[in-house]
Structures are given as C-alpha cells and as structure tokens.
Write a protein that holds these residues in place. Structure first.
Motif, PDB file in Angstrom:
ATOM      1  N   SER A  19       1.097  -1.055  -0.087  1.00 42.41           N
ATOM      2  CA  SER A  19       0.313  -0.125  -0.143  1.00 42.41           C
ATOM      3  C   SER A  19       1.188   1.279   0.258  1.00 42.41           C
ATOM      4  CB  SER A  19      -0.542   0.271   1.399  1.00 42.41           C
ATOM      5  OG  SER A  19      -1.916   0.973   1.436  1.00 42.41           O
ATOM      6  N   GLY A  20       0.466   2.291  -0.649  1.00 42.81           N
ATOM      7  CA  GLY A  20       1.442   3.072  -0.579  1.00 42.81           C
ATOM      8  C   GLY A  20       2.867   3.402  -1.557  1.00 42.81           C
ATOM      9  N   SER A  21       2.776   2.353  -2.693  1.00 43.27           N
ATOM     10  CA  SER A  21       3.621   2.076  -3.432  1.00 43.27           C
ATOM     11  C   SER A  21       3.182   2.869  -4.687  1.00 43.27           C
ATOM     12  CB  SER A  21       4.170   0.659  -3.672  1.00 43.27           C
ATOM     13  OG  SER A  21       3.228   0.047  -4.367  1.00 43.27           O
ATOM     14  N   GLY A  22       2.129   3.069  -4.971  1.00 46.62           N
ATOM     15  CA  GLY A  22       1.554   3.828  -5.929  1.00 46.62           C
ATOM     16  C   GLY A  22       1.258   3.172  -7.203  1.00 46.62           C
ATOM     17  N   LYS A  23       0.578   2.007  -6.911  1.00 48.50           N
ATOM     18  CA  LYS A  23      -0.635   0.783  -7.836  1.00 48.50           C
ATOM     19  C   LYS A  23      -1.375   1.949  -8.663  1.00 48.50           C
ATOM     20  CE  LYS A  23      -1.564  -2.248  -4.366  1.00 48.50           C
ATOM     21  NZ  LYS A  23      -0.856  -1.159  -2.709  1.00 48.50           N
ATOM     22  N   THR A  24      -2.439   2.238  -7.756  1.00 44.35           N
ATOM     23  CA  THR A  24      -3.147   3.003  -8.697  1.00 44.35           C
ATOM     24  C   THR A  24      -3.093   3.946  -9.189  1.00 44.35           C
ATOM     25  OG1 THR A  24      -4.704   2.719  -6.784  1.00 44.35           O
ATOM     26  CG2 THR A  24      -5.502   4.303  -7.988  1.00 44.35           C
ATOM     27  N   THR A  25      -2.116   4.766  -9.137  1.00 43.55           N
ATOM     28  CA  THR A  25      -1.491   5.951 -10.190  1.00 43.55           C
ATOM     29  C   THR A  25      -1.088   5.087 -11.295  1.00 43.55           C
ATOM     30  OG1 THR A  25      -1.839   7.759  -8.166  1.00 43.55           O
ATOM     31  CG2 THR A  25       0.012   7.786 -10.090  1.00 43.55           C
ATOM     32  N   VAL A  26       0.274   4.267 -11.069  1.00 41.61           N
ATOM     33  CA  VAL A  26       0.794   4.114 -11.755  1.00 41.61           C
ATOM     34  C   VAL A  26       0.249   2.949 -12.997  1.00 41.61           C
ATOM     35  CG1 VAL A  26       2.628   2.698 -12.667  1.00 41.61           C
ATOM     36  CG2 VAL A  26       2.560   4.478 -11.048  1.00 41.61           C
ATOM     37  N   GLY A  27      -1.144   2.296 -11.903  1.00 38.76           N
ATOM     38  CA  GLY A  27      -2.154   1.529 -13.184  1.00 38.76           C
ATOM     39  C   GLY A  27      -2.616   1.946 -14.043  1.00 38.76           C
ATOM     40  N   ARG A  28      -3.483   3.660 -13.262  1.00 41.80           N
ATOM     41  CA  ARG A  28      -4.257   3.776 -14.163  1.00 41.80           C
ATOM     42  C   ARG A  28      -3.558   4.368 -15.477  1.00 41.80           C
ATOM     43  NH1 ARG A  28      -9.052   5.513 -10.826  1.00 41.80           N
ATOM     44  NH2 ARG A  28      -8.349   5.523  -8.984  1.00 41.80           N
ATOM     45  N   LEU A  29      -2.635   5.369 -15.126  1.00 40.83           N
ATOM     46  CA  LEU A  29      -1.441   5.851 -16.403  1.00 40.83           C
ATOM     47  C   LEU A  29      -1.071   4.345 -17.500  1.00 40.83           C
ATOM     48  CD1 LEU A  29      -0.943   8.479 -17.474  1.00 40.83           C
ATOM     49  CD2 LEU A  29       1.427   8.168 -15.701  1.00 40.83           C
ATOM     50  N   LEU A  30      -0.846   3.295 -16.666  1.00 36.65           N
ATOM     51  CA  LEU A  30      -0.336   2.649 -18.100  1.00 36.65           C
ATOM     52  C   LEU A  30      -1.525   2.199 -18.067  1.00 36.65           C
ATOM     53  CD1 LEU A  30       1.684   0.972 -18.634  1.00 36.65           C
ATOM     54  CD2 LEU A  30       1.434  -1.073 -16.697  1.00 36.65           C
ATOM     55  N   ALA A  31      -2.441   1.737 -17.906  1.00 30.30           N
ATOM     56  CA  ALA A  31      -4.396   1.547 -19.074  1.00 30.30           C
ATOM     57  C   ALA A  31      -3.997   2.615 -19.692  1.00 30.30           C
ATOM     58  CB  ALA A  31      -5.534   1.096 -18.057  1.00 30.30           C
ATOM     59  N   GLU A  32      -4.291   3.957 -18.768  1.00 29.34           N
ATOM     60  CA  GLU A  32      -4.694   4.595 -20.623  1.00 29.34           C
ATOM     61  C   GLU A  32      -3.982   5.212 -21.526  1.00 29.34           C
ATOM     62  OE1 GLU A  32      -3.646   9.507 -19.640  1.00 29.34           O
ATOM     63  OE2 GLU A  32      -5.050   8.462 -18.639  1.00 29.34           O
ATOM     64  N   ARG A  33      -2.262   4.728 -21.159  1.00 27.21           N
ATOM     65  CA  ARG A  33      -1.507   4.439 -22.271  1.00 27.21           C
ATOM     66  C   ARG A  33      -1.273   3.690 -22.658  1.00 27.21           C
ATOM     67  NH1 ARG A  33       3.014   7.862 -20.361  1.00 27.21           N
ATOM     68  NH2 ARG A  33       2.188  10.070 -19.390  1.00 27.21           N
ATOM     69  N   SER A  34      -1.903   1.979 -22.272  1.00 25.84           N
ATOM     70  CA  SER A  34      -2.309   1.155 -23.147  1.00 25.84           C
ATOM     71  C   SER A  34      -4.201   0.589 -23.823  1.00 25.84           C
ATOM     72  CB  SER A  34      -1.966  -0.492 -22.275  1.00 25.84           C
ATOM     73  OG  SER A  34      -0.700  -0.274 -22.070  1.00 25.84           O
ATOM     74  N   ARG A  35      -4.367   1.817 -23.785  1.00 23.98           N
ATOM     75  CA  ARG A  35      -5.961   1.896 -24.512  1.00 23.98           C
ATOM     76  C   ARG A  35      -6.266   0.805 -23.562  1.00 23.98           C
ATOM     77  NH1 ARG A  35      -3.176   4.473 -28.767  1.00 23.98           N
ATOM     78  NH2 ARG A  35      -4.063   7.025 -29.122  1.00 23.98           N
ATOM     79  N   VAL A  36      -6.204   0.675 -22.572  1.00 22.28           N
ATOM     80  CA  VAL A  36      -7.449  -0.837 -21.972  1.00 22.28           C
ATOM     81  C   VAL A  36      -7.731  -0.495 -20.166  1.00 22.28           C
ATOM     82  CG1 VAL A  36      -5.690  -2.452 -23.206  1.00 22.28           C
ATOM     83  CG2 VAL A  36      -5.606  -1.677 -20.402  1.00 22.28           C
ATOM     84  N   ALA A  37      -8.836  -1.531 -19.626  1.00 20.06           N
ATOM     85  CA  ALA A  37      -9.803  -0.755 -18.559  1.00 20.06           C
ATOM     86  C   ALA A  37      -8.657  -1.124 -17.408  1.00 20.06           C
ATOM     87  CB  ALA A  37     -10.465  -1.945 -18.587  1.00 20.06           C
ATOM     88  N   PHE A  38      -9.189  -0.020 -16.189  1.00 22.08           N
ATOM     89  CA  PHE A  38      -8.207   0.079 -15.360  1.00 22.08           C
ATOM     90  C   PHE A  38      -8.952  -0.573 -14.059  1.00 22.08           C
ATOM     91  CE2 PHE A  38      -7.481   1.541 -11.119  1.00 22.08           C
ATOM     92  CZ  PHE A  38      -5.995   1.058 -11.398  1.00 22.08           C
TER      93      PHE A  38
END
Length: 168
Positions: A11-30
C-alpha cells in the motif's frame, strides 16, 4: 493481443496511480483491485486489522477472473499481490497475466500514505505489508521497477519492458 497486467506492491507504492496511467497509455480498462474486496475485508483493514490468507484467497480469485474476462481487450489491475502464492492464484485464472512490482524506499511510501486522505488502508498496516511482501521472483512473469520518479516518466519504462517480454 492487449496486455493483462497486475501492478503490484505494498500500500502506498503507487499501484493505483501508475496502473491508471499504464491502462490509459495502453488503451485498456483499469480496475483497482481494492474495489473487488468484499465489504468484510474493507471493514477489517479500515479498523487496522491485517487480512488473513483466508480473507484474501477469494479476493485474489476475483482479481484473476477480472483479468481472464478481459483477455481480448486487455486490462490493468492494481493489486498488492504480496506473496507468490497470491500471484499463483491470480495466474491460475489468468495465465497470460504479467506482474509489475513497484518498489520504493519505505520512508517515501510512508510519506505518500500520510498524504492520502481518502483511502481505507491505515498507515499502521504498512509494517505488516512489508513483512508479508515476497518480491517478484525471476521465474515469475513480470519485473520490478523502482517507483521514485513521476508516473509519467515511469510508465514509458514499464511499457517498453512489457513489450520486450511479449517479444520473447
């Protein structure tokens, strides 16, 4: 084929922040894996009580099933996946998934957690998570990245590494 990725870490490692951006750049669902927890798990964590494996196992199966259901369109899920056996439960449902473990120094993670205002996971459970964490092993599908940079700088590195893995 679109990526099936679990962004993992304490928790606090940045999973949600990085995950959302990764999904956005990959054009997939988060999907934030926290949203797949049953209410009893959320209540337990919110009260400062660490989850047991029995609490986690059905949740991890749900994470794997969410990924499996997105095989054709791709998905990024933020999920702690702290132990190898947890990752194995996810892979049992979604064998094509890859893991991206976010790592940072504990002091940086604690500072991030203290800055959050709207999250059910109290900072008091951080030590429990660190003790539980089994870093991603070399024989598991994925890799570890140092999350000390801005997510906008980290995500291109992750995308490049995922692409390299897919070419093998």
């Amino acid at each position: 084929m679109r990526p099936l990725v679990v962004v993992m870490g304490v928790s606090g490692s940045g999973k949600t922040t990085v995950g959302r951006l990764l999904a956005e750049r990959s054009r997939v669902a988060f999907v934030d894996g926290d949203d797949l927890h049953p209410p009893a798990n959320v209540a337990k964590m919110a009260s400062g009580v660490p989850l047991t494996d029995d609490d986690r196992f059905p949740w991890l199966v749900s994470v794997g099933r969410a990924l499996a259901g997105a095989r054709t369109e791709g998905m990024v899920v933020a999920c702690s996946a702290l132990k190898r056996k947890y990752r194995e439960l996810i892979l049992a449902e979604a064998p094509d998934a890859s893991f991206v473990e976010l790592h940072a120094e504990p002091a940086l993670i604690v500072a991030r957690m203290e800055a959050r205002t709207e999250h059910f996971m109290p900072g008091t459970l951080f030590d429990s998570q660190l003790r539980t964490l089994e870093p991603l092993a070399a024989d598991e599908p994925g890799f570890r990245v140092n999350n000390t940079h801005e997510p906008e700088k980290l995500v291109p590195e992750i995308l490049s590494r995922l692409e390299q893995r897919n070419r093998r």
